[in-house]
Design a protein around this motif. Structure first.
Motif, PDB file in Angstrom:
ATOM      1  N   ASN A 278       0.824  -1.210   0.000  1.00 23.84           N
ATOM      2  CA  ASN A 278       0.000   0.000   0.000  1.00 23.84           C
ATOM      3  C   ASN A 278       0.861   1.264   0.000  1.00 23.84           C
ATOM      4  OD1 ASN A 278      -2.641   1.066  -0.126  1.00 23.84           O
ATOM      5  ND2 ASN A 278      -2.624   1.550   2.065  1.00 23.84           N
ATOM      6  N   LEU A 279       1.976   1.219  -0.757  1.00 21.95           N
ATOM      7  CA  LEU A 279       2.911   2.341  -0.808  1.00 21.95           C
ATOM      8  C   LEU A 279       2.797   3.085  -2.134  1.00 21.95           C
ATOM      9  CD1 LEU A 279       6.107   0.677   0.721  1.00 21.95           C
ATOM     10  CD2 LEU A 279       4.380   2.068   1.893  1.00 21.95           C
ATOM     11  N   LEU A 280       3.153   4.352  -2.091  1.00 18.72           N
ATOM     12  CA  LEU A 280       3.183   5.200  -3.280  1.00 18.72           C
ATOM     13  C   LEU A 280       4.260   6.250  -3.095  1.00 18.72           C
ATOM     14  CD1 LEU A 280       0.393   7.920  -3.238  1.00 18.72           C
ATOM     15  CD2 LEU A 280       0.947   6.549  -1.236  1.00 18.72           C
ATOM     16  N   ASP A 281       4.393   7.119  -4.075  1.00 12.17           N
ATOM     17  CA  ASP A 281       5.290   8.278  -4.018  1.00 12.17           C
ATOM     18  C   ASP A 281       6.762   7.899  -3.956  1.00 12.17           C
ATOM     19  OD1 ASP A 281       5.071  10.973  -4.407  1.00 12.17           O
ATOM     20  OD2 ASP A 281       5.284  11.495  -2.292  1.00 12.17           O
ATOM     21  N   TYR A 282       7.096   6.660  -4.297  1.00  7.52           N
ATOM     22  CA  TYR A 282       8.501   6.285  -4.414  1.00  7.52           C
ATOM     23  C   TYR A 282       9.031   6.757  -5.767  1.00  7.52           C
ATOM     24  CZ  TYR A 282       5.836   2.359  -6.383  1.00  7.52           C
ATOM     25  OH  TYR A 282       4.931   1.589  -7.064  1.00  7.52           O
ATOM     26  N   SER A 283      10.336   6.749  -5.901  1.00 12.62           N
ATOM     27  CA  SER A 283      10.973   7.254  -7.122  1.00 12.62           C
ATOM     28  C   SER A 283      11.927   6.224  -7.704  1.00 12.62           C
ATOM     29  CB  SER A 283      11.766   8.528  -6.831  1.00 12.62           C
ATOM     30  OG  SER A 283      10.937   9.580  -6.399  1.00 12.62           O
ATOM     31  N   LEU A 284      12.050   6.257  -9.024  1.00 12.19           N
ATOM     32  CA  LEU A 284      13.122   5.536  -9.706  1.00 12.19           C
ATOM     33  C   LEU A 284      14.255   6.527  -9.908  1.00 12.19           C
ATOM     34  CD1 LEU A 284      14.250   3.047 -11.251  1.00 12.19           C
ATOM     35  CD2 LEU A 284      13.214   4.029 -13.312  1.00 12.19           C
ATOM     36  N   LEU A 285      15.339   6.357  -9.168  1.00 14.06           N
ATOM     37  CA  LEU A 285      16.527   7.182  -9.392  1.00 14.06           C
ATOM     38  C   LEU A 285      17.295   6.619 -10.573  1.00 14.06           C
ATOM     39  CD1 LEU A 285      17.993   8.013  -5.859  1.00 14.06           C
ATOM     40  CD2 LEU A 285      16.373   9.319  -7.253  1.00 14.06           C
ATOM     41  N   MET A 286      17.818   7.522 -11.406  1.00 19.01           N
ATOM     42  CA  MET A 286      18.505   7.089 -12.616  1.00 19.01           C
ATOM     43  C   MET A 286      19.641   8.054 -12.928  1.00 19.01           C
ATOM     44  SD  MET A 286      16.909   6.735 -16.422  1.00 19.01           S
ATOM     45  CE  MET A 286      16.356   8.434 -16.311  1.00 19.01           C
ATOM     46  N   ALA A 287      20.765   7.501 -13.317  1.00 16.87           N
ATOM     47  CA  ALA A 287      21.892   8.305 -13.775  1.00 16.87           C
ATOM     48  C   ALA A 287      22.614   7.516 -14.858  1.00 16.87           C
ATOM     49  CB  ALA A 287      22.842   8.635 -12.626  1.00 16.87           C
ATOM     50  N   PHE A 345      22.737   3.815 -13.665  1.00 20.47           N
ATOM     51  CA  PHE A 345      22.572   3.597 -12.230  1.00 20.47           C
ATOM     52  C   PHE A 345      21.069   3.697 -11.941  1.00 20.47           C
ATOM     53  CE2 PHE A 345      26.734   5.172 -13.051  1.00 20.47           C
ATOM     54  CZ  PHE A 345      27.581   4.620 -12.108  1.00 20.47           C
ATOM     55  N   LEU A 346      20.477   2.633 -11.424  1.00 17.48           N
ATOM     56  CA  LEU A 346      19.024   2.569 -11.274  1.00 17.48           C
ATOM     57  C   LEU A 346      18.656   2.028  -9.905  1.00 17.48           C
ATOM     58  CD1 LEU A 346      18.343   0.916 -14.742  1.00 17.48           C
ATOM     59  CD2 LEU A 346      17.762   3.279 -14.155  1.00 17.48           C
ATOM     60  N   GLY A 347      17.675   2.628  -9.261  1.00 14.86           N
ATOM     61  CA  GLY A 347      17.226   2.129  -7.970  1.00 14.86           C
ATOM     62  C   GLY A 347      15.932   2.787  -7.535  1.00 14.86           C
ATOM     63  N   LEU A 348      15.110   2.034  -6.826  1.00 16.15           N
ATOM     64  CA  LEU A 348      13.848   2.542  -6.294  1.00 16.15           C
ATOM     65  C   LEU A 348      14.046   2.999  -4.846  1.00 16.15           C
ATOM     66  CD1 LEU A 348      11.535  -0.210  -7.777  1.00 16.15           C
ATOM     67  CD2 LEU A 348      11.447   2.224  -8.366  1.00 16.15           C
ATOM     68  N   VAL A 349      13.682   4.234  -4.552  1.00 19.43           N
ATOM     69  CA  VAL A 349      13.922   4.825  -3.235  1.00 19.43           C
ATOM     70  C   VAL A 349      12.639   5.452  -2.694  1.00 19.43           C
ATOM     71  CG1 VAL A 349      16.332   5.298  -3.815  1.00 19.43           C
ATOM     72  CG2 VAL A 349      14.603   7.074  -4.190  1.00 19.43           C
ATOM     73  N   ASP A 350      12.697   5.896  -1.438  1.00 25.89           N
ATOM     74  CA  ASP A 350      11.567   6.526  -0.741  1.00 25.89           C
ATOM     75  C   ASP A 350      10.415   5.528  -0.610  1.00 25.89           C
ATOM     76  OD1 ASP A 350      13.068   8.828  -0.585  1.00 25.89           O
ATOM     77  OD2 ASP A 350      12.159   9.740  -2.355  1.00 25.89           O
ATOM     78  N   LEU A 351      10.660   4.502   0.172  1.00 19.28           N
ATOM     79  CA  LEU A 351       9.728   3.375   0.271  1.00 19.28           C
ATOM     80  C   LEU A 351       8.916   3.415   1.553  1.00 19.28           C
ATOM     81  CD1 LEU A 351      12.350   0.648  -0.820  1.00 19.28           C
ATOM     82  CD2 LEU A 351      10.974   2.144  -2.284  1.00 19.28           C
ATOM     83  N   ALA A 352       8.465   4.602   1.959  1.00 16.75           N
ATOM     84  CA  ALA A 352       7.833   4.710   3.280  1.00 16.75           C
ATOM     85  C   ALA A 352       6.525   5.487   3.288  1.00 16.75           C
ATOM     86  CB  ALA A 352       8.809   5.364   4.260  1.00 16.75           C
ATOM     87  N   THR A 353       5.980   5.834   2.119  1.00 19.77           N
ATOM     88  CA  THR A 353       4.742   6.616   2.095  1.00 19.77           C
ATOM     89  C   THR A 353       3.546   5.692   1.902  1.00 19.77           C
ATOM     90  OG1 THR A 353       5.909   8.518   1.161  1.00 19.77           O
ATOM     91  CG2 THR A 353       3.506   8.505   0.996  1.00 19.77           C
ATOM     92  N   VAL A 354       2.700   5.611   2.922  1.00 21.03           N
ATOM     93  CA  VAL A 354       1.536   4.731   2.899  1.00 21.03           C
ATOM     94  C   VAL A 354       0.321   5.502   2.378  1.00 21.03           C
ATOM     95  CG1 VAL A 354      -0.017   3.341   4.344  1.00 21.03           C
ATOM     96  CG2 VAL A 354       2.449   3.386   4.822  1.00 21.03           C
ATOM     97  N   TYR A 355      -0.515   4.825   1.603  1.00 27.19           N
ATOM     98  CA  TYR A 355      -1.730   5.443   1.059  1.00 27.19           C
ATOM     99  C   TYR A 355      -2.841   5.368   2.103  1.00 27.19           C
ATOM    100  CZ  TYR A 355      -5.106   6.785  -2.579  1.00 27.19           C
ATOM    101  OH  TYR A 355      -6.053   7.436  -3.335  1.00 27.19           O
ATOM    102  N   GLY A 356      -2.694   6.186   3.120  1.00 25.93           N
ATOM    103  CA  GLY A 356      -3.681   6.242   4.189  1.00 25.93           C
ATOM    104  C   GLY A 356      -4.625   7.412   4.004  1.00 25.93           C
TER     105      GLY A 356
END
Length: 396
Positions: A278-287, A345-356
Motif C-alpha cells: 500500500n505504498l506510493l510516491d517512491y521514485s526511480l533514481l537514474m543516472a 545507475f538505477l534504484g527505487l527509493v523513498d519506500l515509506a509513504t503509505v496510502y492512508g
C-alpha cells in the motif's frame, strides 16, 4: 543470531578513538562556510566543515553510529533475524545526546548478508571524515547527507515513515531473498537522535544508488507523472549537479539493449511488492555515464553473481522466477545496468509513504486542482502501473 532481550535497552556508549572534537564548536561563522571541496569531484555537494550550521549535528551522528556499529561488531549475527531482533531498540547515551538503533540486529544481519564488512561501514559513517550535505530539489523537508566516500546515503525521516519502514522490514528482507537483483534501495539502518532533552529526530541509512559517482553525467528522479516534475537545469558549465525530474527527460531514452527485458520484468516485480504494501510516491533514481572501452563488448567486465539475494542464504524462489541478470564487477553492482554505450545507475527509493487517509484526501484535492493531469498522489495500483509504463516507454 542469539536473540537479544526484547524491548528497549539503554547503555552508556563507548567513544570512538578518533572522536569528533569539533562537536562542541561554537564558531560564529556557522552556516557561512558552505563550500565545495575543490580537490575531488564532489560537484553539488557541500562538505560539512566546522563552520557549517549542521556540523555539530553530523558529528553527533558520526560518534553515535561509530558506537552503534561497534555493538554489531561485538555481537555479530548468527542466524536469521528473530521477532525480537525486528522489535529491538537500543539507546546509547553519549555526552549531550542519545542515539537510538532500531531493529539493529536485523539490519546487521542484512549488511552481513550483502557482504558489507562492519569495519568498512563503521569507517565510512564514523568520525573519519566529514559528511557531505546534498541540497535536494525535493519538496520534502528532509535533510540529505552522504558519507565522506559517498558510498552511503543518510536521510532524515518523519516518525510515521519510520514506523512504516519497520513494519514492512520482515517482508522487505523476504523480497530481497526472493528477488536477489531487486532494484529496491538497500536499507542498512534506522536510527533516532535526541539532543539533550529535545525531540527525537529519525534518520535512515542506505547504499547510495549513484555510486561510484566520479563519471556520472546526469541524475534523474522519476515518478511517472507531470505535475511539479520539472527542475530548471543548471547553467552550462556550472559545477552544481541537480537531480532532474520526469519532464527534463522528455525526448530522451535509456538504451539497454538486451538488458531491457530484465529491467521491465524487475520493475513489475518490485512495484507489485510496493503496491501490496500500500505504498506510493517512491521514485526511480537514474543516472548514466559513458562506458569506457574496456567495459564494452559481450562479457566485458561482466560476471554472473550468486543467485541469492544475500550471501549464505538459499532463496525460496526457483531461479527462473528470480529474474537474474549479469552483474558488472565492482562496487554497487546491484544498481548498475550496462547498455551498449552507457552505464546506468538505477534504484527505487523513498519506500515509506503509505496510502492512508492523509494521502487519500490529498488525492481528492489534487484531482480538483489538476484535472486531466498526472500527479503523484494516486492509488498504489495506479502508481505502480504508471511508473512501469514510463520505463517501458523510455527504454529501448
Amino acid at each position: 543470531m542469539a536473540a537479544p532481550s526484547p524491548g528497549p535497552r539503554e547503555v552508556l556508549a563507548p567513544s570512538p578513538e578518533a572522536g569528533c572534537k569539533a562537536v562542541a564548536s561554537r564558531s560564529g561563522r556557522r552556516g557561512l562556510l558552505w563550500r565545495l571541496r575543490d580537490k575531488q569531484l564532489r560537484l553539488g555537494l557541500f562538505e560539512i566543515s566546522p563552520g557549517h550550521e549542521l556540523h555539530r549535528l553530523t558529528c553527533m551522528m558520526q560518534a553515535g553510529l561509530w558506537a552503534a556499529t561497534q555493538v554489531s561488531m561485538d555481537h555479530p549475527p548468527r542466524g536469521l533475524p528473530t521477532q525480537a531482533d525486528f522489535s529491538e531498540v537500543l539507546t546509547q547515551v553519549h555526552k549531550g545526546f542519545e542515539l537510538g538503533t532500531l531493529a539493529g540486529p536485523a539490519f546487521a544481519w542484512l549488511r552481513h548478508s550483502l557482504g558489507l564488512a562492519e569495519e568498512d561501514y563503521q569507517a565510512a559513517l564514523g568520525p573519519g571524515g566529514p559528511y557531505l550535505q546534498f541540497l535536494s530539489t525535493s519538496k520534502s523537508s528532509a535533510s540529505f547527507f552522504l558519507s565522506h566516500d559517498q558510498r552511503f546515503f543518510l536521510k532524515t525521516q518523519r516518525r510515521r515513515e519510520v514506523r512504516a519502514l519497520l513494519a514492512h522490514l520482515p517482508r522487505y528482507l523476504q523480497h530481497l531473498q526472493q528477488h536477489p537483483h531487486s532494484l529496491l534501495a538497500r536499507l542498512l539502518g534506522v536510527h533516532s537522535l535526541r539532543v539533550a532533552r529535545g525531540k527525537k529526530k529519525y534518520f535512515i541509512i542506505m547504499q547510495s544508488i549513484f555510486y561510484p559517482p566520479g563519471r556520472i553525467a546526469q541524475r534523474y528522479d522519476i515518478k511517472g507523472c507531470e505535475v511539479s516534475r520539472w527542475v530548471e537545469p543548471a547553467p552550462e558549465g556550472s559545477p552544481v549537479v541537480l537531480v532532474l525530474k520526469d519532464l527534463n527527460f522528455l525526448g530522451k531514452t535509456i538504451d539497454l539493449g538486451p538488458q531491457r527485458s530484465w529491467l521491465l520484468r524487475q520493475m513489475e516485480l518490485d512495484t507489485a511488492f510496493l503496491r501490496d504494501l500500500n505504498l506510493l510516491d517512491y521514485s526511480l533514481l537514474m543516472a548514466s555515464q559513458q562506458l569506457q572501452e574496456d567495459e564494452r563488448g559481450p562479457g566485458g567486465s561482466l560476471v554472473f553473481r550468486s543467485a541469492r539475494s544475500v550471501q549464505g542464504l538459499q532463496s525460496l524462489t526457483e531461479p527462473g522466477a528470480q529474474n537474474l541478470r549479469l552483474l558488472p564487477e565492482g562496487p554497487n553492482a546491484l544498481h548498475i545496468v550496462d547498455g551498449p554505450e552507457q552505464r546506468y545507475f538505477l534504484g527505487l527509493v523513498d519506500l515509506a509513504t503509505v496510502y492512508g487517509l492523509r494521502k487519500r484526501l490529498e488525492h481528492l484535492w489534487k484531482a480538483l486542482r489538476y484535472p486531466n493531469r498526472a500527479f503523484s498522489t494516486v492509488s498504489p495500483a495506479l502508481y505502480a502501473r504508471r511508473l512501469c509504463q514510463w520505463v517501458e516507454a523510455h527504454t529501448e
